[in-house]
Motif scaffolding. Structure first.
Motif, PDB file in Angstrom:
ATOM      1  N   ASP A  80      -6.150   4.113   8.616  1.00  0.00           N
ATOM      2  CA  ASP A  80      -7.516   3.977   8.112  1.00  0.00           C
ATOM      3  C   ASP A  80      -7.529   3.805   6.595  1.00  0.00           C
ATOM      4  OD1 ASP A  80      -8.391   4.215  10.686  1.00  0.00           O
ATOM      5  OD2 ASP A  80      -9.060   6.297  10.505  1.00  0.00           O
ATOM      6  N   ALA A  81      -6.664   4.581   5.910  1.00  0.00           N
ATOM      7  CA  ALA A  81      -6.596   4.463   4.449  1.00  0.00           C
ATOM      8  C   ALA A  81      -6.113   3.075   4.040  1.00  0.00           C
ATOM      9  CB  ALA A  81      -5.667   5.533   3.884  1.00  0.00           C
ATOM     10  N   ARG A  82      -5.119   2.556   4.761  1.00  0.00           N
ATOM     11  CA  ARG A  82      -4.577   1.229   4.465  1.00  0.00           C
ATOM     12  C   ARG A  82      -5.630   0.144   4.695  1.00  0.00           C
ATOM     13  NH1 ARG A  82      -0.580   1.950   7.256  1.00  0.00           N
ATOM     14  NH2 ARG A  82      -1.096   0.959   9.239  1.00  0.00           N
ATOM     15  N   TYR A  83      -6.304   0.204   5.826  1.00  0.00           N
ATOM     16  CA  TYR A  83      -7.322  -0.798   6.131  1.00  0.00           C
ATOM     17  C   TYR A  83      -8.493  -0.730   5.158  1.00  0.00           C
ATOM     18  CZ  TYR A  83      -5.128  -2.062  10.592  1.00  0.00           C
ATOM     19  OH  TYR A  83      -4.271  -2.517  11.552  1.00  0.00           O
ATOM     20  N   ARG A  84      -8.813   0.467   4.728  1.00  0.00           N
ATOM     21  CA  ARG A  84      -9.951   0.629   3.820  1.00  0.00           C
ATOM     22  C   ARG A  84      -9.705  -0.117   2.502  1.00  0.00           C
ATOM     23  NH1 ARG A  84     -10.503   5.525   4.716  1.00  0.00           N
ATOM     24  NH2 ARG A  84      -9.165   6.383   3.095  1.00  0.00           N
ATOM     25  N   VAL A  85      -8.515   0.035   1.922  1.00  0.00           N
ATOM     26  CA  VAL A  85      -8.257  -0.629   0.640  1.00  0.00           C
ATOM     27  C   VAL A  85      -8.033  -2.126   0.830  1.00  0.00           C
ATOM     28  CG1 VAL A  85      -7.393   1.433  -0.514  1.00  0.00           C
ATOM     29  CG2 VAL A  85      -5.793  -0.035   0.722  1.00  0.00           C
ATOM     30  N   LEU A  86      -7.449  -2.520   1.949  1.00  0.00           N
ATOM     31  CA  LEU A  86      -7.272  -3.949   2.204  1.00  0.00           C
ATOM     32  C   LEU A  86      -8.621  -4.637   2.384  1.00  0.00           C
ATOM     33  CD1 LEU A  86      -4.230  -3.946   4.683  1.00  0.00           C
ATOM     34  CD2 LEU A  86      -4.237  -4.705   2.307  1.00  0.00           C
ATOM     35  N   ARG A  87      -9.539  -3.957   3.060  1.00  0.00           N
ATOM     36  CA  ARG A  87     -10.864  -4.533   3.299  1.00  0.00           C
ATOM     37  C   ARG A  87     -11.584  -4.796   1.981  1.00  0.00           C
ATOM     38  NH1 ARG A  87     -12.364  -0.881   6.363  1.00  0.00           N
ATOM     39  NH2 ARG A  87     -11.925  -1.841   8.386  1.00  0.00           N
ATOM     40  N   LEU A 128      -0.067  -3.638  -6.004  1.00  0.00           N
ATOM     41  CA  LEU A 128       0.296  -2.331  -5.461  1.00  0.00           C
ATOM     42  C   LEU A 128      -0.948  -1.463  -5.431  1.00  0.00           C
ATOM     43  CD1 LEU A 128       3.451  -0.239  -6.194  1.00  0.00           C
ATOM     44  CD2 LEU A 128       1.211   0.854  -6.260  1.00  0.00           C
ATOM     45  N   LEU A 129      -1.268  -0.936  -4.271  1.00  0.00           N
ATOM     46  CA  LEU A 129      -2.453  -0.103  -4.099  1.00  0.00           C
ATOM     47  C   LEU A 129      -2.022   1.286  -3.652  1.00  0.00           C
ATOM     48  CD1 LEU A 129      -4.670  -2.654  -2.129  1.00  0.00           C
ATOM     49  CD2 LEU A 129      -4.671  -2.236  -4.596  1.00  0.00           C
ATOM     50  N   GLN A 130      -2.550   2.301  -4.275  1.00  0.00           N
ATOM     51  CA  GLN A 130      -2.239   3.675  -3.905  1.00  0.00           C
ATOM     52  C   GLN A 130      -3.422   4.278  -3.164  1.00  0.00           C
ATOM     53  OE1 GLN A 130      -1.061   5.273  -7.809  1.00  0.00           O
ATOM     54  NE2 GLN A 130       1.035   5.377  -7.046  1.00  0.00           N
ATOM     55  N   VAL A 131      -3.124   4.986  -2.090  1.00  0.00           N
ATOM     56  CA  VAL A 131      -4.184   5.599  -1.287  1.00  0.00           C
ATOM     57  C   VAL A 131      -3.811   7.039  -0.962  1.00  0.00           C
ATOM     58  CG1 VAL A 131      -4.848   3.402  -0.225  1.00  0.00           C
ATOM     59  CG2 VAL A 131      -3.144   4.843   0.895  1.00  0.00           C
ATOM     60  N   ASP A 132      -4.825   7.820  -0.631  1.00  0.00           N
ATOM     61  CA  ASP A 132      -4.617   9.173  -0.128  1.00  0.00           C
ATOM     62  C   ASP A 132      -4.663   9.100   1.390  1.00  0.00           C
ATOM     63  OD1 ASP A 132      -4.516  11.826   0.541  1.00  0.00           O
ATOM     64  OD2 ASP A 132      -6.425  12.387  -0.399  1.00  0.00           O
ATOM     65  N   SER A 181       8.608   6.016  -1.566  1.00  0.00           N
ATOM     66  CA  SER A 181       7.577   4.975  -1.472  1.00  0.00           C
ATOM     67  C   SER A 181       7.437   4.186  -2.766  1.00  0.00           C
ATOM     68  CB  SER A 181       6.235   5.589  -1.076  1.00  0.00           C
ATOM     69  OG  SER A 181       5.804   6.529  -2.057  1.00  0.00           O
ATOM     70  N   ALA A 182       7.603   4.853  -3.917  1.00  0.00           N
ATOM     71  CA  ALA A 182       7.504   4.139  -5.195  1.00  0.00           C
ATOM     72  C   ALA A 182       8.648   3.134  -5.338  1.00  0.00           C
ATOM     73  CB  ALA A 182       7.506   5.122  -6.355  1.00  0.00           C
ATOM     74  N   VAL A 217       0.857  -1.184   0.000  1.00  0.00           N
ATOM     75  CA  VAL A 217       0.000   0.000   0.000  1.00  0.00           C
ATOM     76  C   VAL A 217       0.894   1.235   0.000  1.00  0.00           C
ATOM     77  CG1 VAL A 217      -1.801   1.279   1.198  1.00  0.00           C
ATOM     78  CG2 VAL A 217      -1.811  -1.231   1.256  1.00  0.00           C
ATOM     79  N   ASP A 218       0.828   1.994  -1.083  1.00  0.00           N
ATOM     80  CA  ASP A 218       1.617   3.220  -1.218  1.00  0.00           C
ATOM     81  C   ASP A 218       0.794   4.391  -0.688  1.00  0.00           C
ATOM     82  OD1 ASP A 218       3.173   5.371  -1.898  1.00  0.00           O
ATOM     83  OD2 ASP A 218       3.493   4.761  -3.985  1.00  0.00           O
ATOM     84  N   HIS A 219       1.200   4.905   0.481  1.00  0.00           N
ATOM     85  CA  HIS A 219       0.470   6.015   1.103  1.00  0.00           C
ATOM     86  C   HIS A 219       0.801   7.361   0.467  1.00  0.00           C
ATOM     87  CE1 HIS A 219       0.681   2.816   4.169  1.00  0.00           C
ATOM     88  NE2 HIS A 219      -0.495   3.249   4.550  1.00  0.00           N
TER      89      HIS A 219
END
Length: 442
Positions: free
Chosen positions: A99-106, A80-84, A60-61, A52-54
């Protein structure tokens, strides 16, 4: 002390497991977790390493590419997931990133999927201490659970009882390579400050601190589970699933502590995080113990808690937005989404609004302006909507947002409630019924 090995993972895997997503940051802990999982034959072809790329670090890249190459070497799938992850007002950077990480993992998980996180015993200790400093209750002091429901699947932390030194020893023995996040050395963040400045001093005095604090977290978790079980058993006696309300009049004889527990359980059922003790006390003073009907309203996390006829309602602020303009309902439209997310749906029925009248009229959706009247089928005289709403027990805030439907500028129906006598028909397949509800309940 036994060596760290893959059996610690195998012992926690559910009987049926479709995919295993591993939160893979490229750091020491997640590298060890991935290596342990790859060694399990039962997981062959099921592992997906997820980076997860925050977007919070310039490197990070590059770390993402490192993770991709490592996954390819191990023969596992990679995403690879990118989040804000930028924090909003009043939110800590750490909480925003989590929260952003958990949201995309969920969102990745389907039925029988699990996601593995690499948190270990020192992470558990840090979590418990941070919660303690914030004045958390038993649930907060329980720390992180080893296994929990997560989206459609499960979240598992298999290293939660493993010491950091064991993870380091395993990585060195296996010759693993990992990336180091330089922000971990900055004590600007609460967790880093605790990890870098405070815990080294505490562990000089109490070397087994991580183990004893983890034991306390386990005991708090057991207590929290007992409380949760009681609340889940008791809440149905006061909870109405049809409207999500909390019936104050139906409360059993309980202590103030138990009442707070029930209210937390109810607010959690409504999608809110556990509120502070101060917020709970305000809710009890002004709404639970207040007058039967009160204009008081308490704002909690973007929602409003209000009381009507001895029942508490938790409504998101968005749902309370009023339509201020007329909106035409075109004949080909079977459903319309309103500004407050409610959905109007037109369905065929054997009794209700005449299809013939509908199909030959200009149909408009109007907001309530006050003074509207209806003559209902089988009742004498015209009745003010205000009186009809009171008779039906419709909460005051709902009266202002429930749409009115006009045919050729004449009030024909209040969506989901009444149809005017002049527009009413009882004939097989010659009528419409209009439903008004939130999309998730349709």
């Amino acid at each position: 002390m036994p060596d760290l090995n893959s059996q610690i993972i195998a012992s926690l895997l559910p009987g049926s497991c479709r995919k295993v997503f591993i939160a893979y940051s490229g750091g020491l802990d997640s590298c060890v977790l991935l290596d342990l999982c790859v060694a399990l034959p039962a997981l062959t072809g099921k592992i997906v390493a997820v980076y997860v790329d925050h977007g919070l670090q310039t490197a990070s890249a590059e770390w993402g590419e490192h993770c991709r190459r490592r996954a390819e070497c191990l023969g596992v799938d990679f995403q690879l997931l990118q989040v804000d992850a930028h924090a909003s007002g009043g939110e800590s950077p750490e909480a925003a990133a989590r929260d952003a990480r958990y949201r995309v993992l969920r969102q990745l998980l389907d039925t029988d999927d699990i996601v593995l996180l690499a948190q270990h015993r020192e992470d558990q200790m840090e979590t418990l201490l941070l919660q303690l400093f914030r004045g958390a209750g038993v649930s907060g002091l329980a720390g992180m659970p080893m296994i929990s429901v997560f989206g459609k699947g499960q979240m598992v932390r298999p290293l939660l009882d493993v010491a950091k030194v064991e993870i380091q020893r395993y990585a060195q023995t296996r010759g693993l390579q990992w990336v180091e996040d330089p922000s971990n050395q900055s004590s600007d963040f609460d967790r880093n400050y605790l990890r870098n400045e405070i815990l080294p001093l505490l562990k000089q005095r109490w070397p087994s601190l991580d183990k004893t604090v983890a034991r306390s977290a386990k005991l708090c978790g057991d207590a929290a589970q007992m409380i949760e079980s009681w609340a889940e058993h008791t809440l149905p006696t006061v909870f109405d699933p049809t409207d999500g309300s909390f019936n104050v009049a139906g409360l059993p004889v309980i202590t103030s502590t138990q009442l707070n527990c029930l209210l937390r359980q109810w607010l959690g059922r409504m999608g809110l995080k556990p509120p502070s003790q101060a917020v709970l006390q305000t809710l009890v003073d002004q709404l639970v113990g207040g007058r039967v009907d009160t204009a008081a309203q308490i704002y909690i996390q973007g929602s409003v808690v209000r009381k009507y006829r001895q029942k508490l309602y938790c409504i998101s602020e968005k749902r309370l937005q009023k339509e201020t303009r007329s909106k035409q309902w075109m004949q080909e439209q079977e459903r319309i989404v309103l500004n407050n997310s409610y959905v109007l749906t037109r369905n065929s029925a054997s009794a209700g609004l005449s299809k013939n009248l509908w199909n030959t009229a200009k149909v408009t959706i109007e907001p309530r302006r006050g003074g509207e009247k209806l003559k209902l089928p089988g009742r004498v005289g015209h009745h003010c909507l205000k009186k009809l709403y009171q008779e039906a027990g419709v909460p005051p805030w709902e009266r202002d947002i429930r749409p009115l439907i006009y045919l050729d500028d004449r009030l024909a129906t209040v969506a989901g409630l009444w149809v005017a006598e002049w527009a009413w028909l009882d004939a097989m397949d010659a009528c419409y019924q209009l439903d008004w509800r939130l999309p998730e309940t349709m």
